[in-house]
Design an enzyme around this catalytic site. Structure first.
Site, PDB file in Angstrom:
ATOM      1  N   ASP A  64       1.045  -1.231  -0.029  1.00 40.84           N
ATOM      2  CA  ASP A  64      -0.098   0.035   0.109  1.00 40.84           C
ATOM      3  C   ASP A  64       0.872   1.104   0.118  1.00 40.84           C
ATOM      4  OD1 ASP A  64      -1.789   2.038   0.374  1.00 40.84           O
ATOM      5  OD2 ASP A  64      -2.763   0.984   2.076  1.00 40.84           O
ATOM      6  N   SER A 145      -1.468  13.796 -15.730  1.00 41.98           N
ATOM      7  CA  SER A 145      -2.822  14.018 -16.180  1.00 41.98           C
ATOM      8  C   SER A 145      -2.842  15.260 -17.099  1.00 41.98           C
ATOM      9  CB  SER A 145      -3.871  13.687 -15.193  1.00 41.98           C
ATOM     10  OG  SER A 145      -5.266  13.912 -16.132  1.00 41.98           O
ATOM     11  N   TYR A 162      -9.331  15.502  -7.910  1.00 41.05           N
ATOM     12  CA  TYR A 162      -8.539  14.818  -8.561  1.00 41.05           C
ATOM     13  C   TYR A 162      -7.499  15.807  -9.465  1.00 41.05           C
ATOM     14  CZ  TYR A 162      -6.746  12.005 -12.659  1.00 41.05           C
ATOM     15  OH  TYR A 162      -5.881  11.354 -13.791  1.00 41.05           O
ATOM     16  N   LYS A 166      -3.192  16.445  -9.536  1.00 37.86           N
ATOM     17  CA  LYS A 166      -2.497  16.522 -10.903  1.00 37.86           C
ATOM     18  C   LYS A 166      -1.815  17.577 -10.944  1.00 37.86           C
ATOM     19  CE  LYS A 166      -3.182  12.007 -11.487  1.00 37.86           C
ATOM     20  NZ  LYS A 166      -1.995  11.240 -11.565  1.00 37.86           N
TER      21      LYS A 166
END
Length: 248
Positions: A64, A145, A162, A166
């Site tokens: 993890d 991204s 998100y 990024k």
């Protein structure tokens, strides 16, 4: 890619999607690949799908990456059993399609920050210091991204925090580039910034839009392999990859 043959690569999120595609391509190129994933069942299914000649070059590690001690232990195992790390593909990521301003989405916000930013810091730190200590001119790839460069107007859903994570990766690529150089190393860093990729990271509300142009995981892996194949004096700082006829 010849200079990477028989060298060690670490891929995070290596059991599915872009990570799995990278594991396959790196193994095909003759690299020894440590594939990190917290999903043991998915990893075993992926490994069993590989031909034996590739499977022999892949070493699954349950990890993890949001837990610092897990990351340290994983890289220590790689160092002890496989050798010094030459390449890191920092691919693990997540995206939650919940409004950032929505109520009761604290868990999703924290999870996205932990996986997309904090975990990346943990992995880069371990890989870079191993490269520096062994005087290796390695290469570290950070999965970014298009959302790390501008905010897309996604149809049918919000991508929560998100995009913010990024944008952080965009800053991290530049910061690492400066730090690696200031440390007197020739370690490269590259940000890979795809548009929509048809993988498990993409929210289902987008994945179910059949007419939406999308990239395939192998498209991103191919781009990463190109970046790794550049001459020692060439560093691709950021590569943006978009599907043809992208609609937004």
């Amino acid at each position: 890619m010849n200079r990477w043959r028989n060298k060690v690569a670490v891929v995070t999120g290596g059991s599915a999607g872009v990570g799995a595609a990278c594991v396959v391509d790196l193994a095909k190129a003759g690299m020894i690949v440590a594939a990190l994933s917290r999903r043991e069942e998915t990893m075993n299914k992926f490994l069993n799908s590989l031909p034996e000649e590739l499977r022999n070059n892949v070493y699954p590690i349950k990890c993890d990456v949001t837990i610092e001690e897990n990351v340290k232990t994983a890289f220590q195992w790689v160092q002890k059993n496989l050798g010094a790390v030459h390449v890191l593909i920092n691919n693990a990521g997540t995206c939650n399609s919940i409004d950032l301003s929505g109520l009761y989405c604290t868990k999703e916000i924290q999870e996205t920050v932990d996986i997309n930013v904090t975990a990346m810091v943990f992995c880069v730190r371990e890989a870079f210091n191993l490269m520096k200590d062994h005087q290796i001119d390695g290469h570290i790839v950070l999965m970014n991204s298009i959302c790390g460069h501008y905010i897309q107007k996604f149809p049918l859903c919000s991508v929560n925090i998100y995009a913010a994570t990024k944008y952080a990766v965009t800053a991290m690529v530049e910061t690492y580039s400066q730090e690696f150089s200031a440390a007197g190393t020739n370690v490269k860093v590259t940000g890979i910034s795809p548009g929509i990729v048809n993988s498990g990271v993409m929210p289902a509300s987008l994945r179910n839009l059949v007419d939406l142009p999308m990239l395939k995981p192998e498209n991103i892996s191919n781009a990463i392999m190109y970046c790794l194949s550049t001459p020692p004096n060439v560093q691709i700082h950021d590569m943006q990859i978009r599907p043809l006829n992208e609609k937004f």
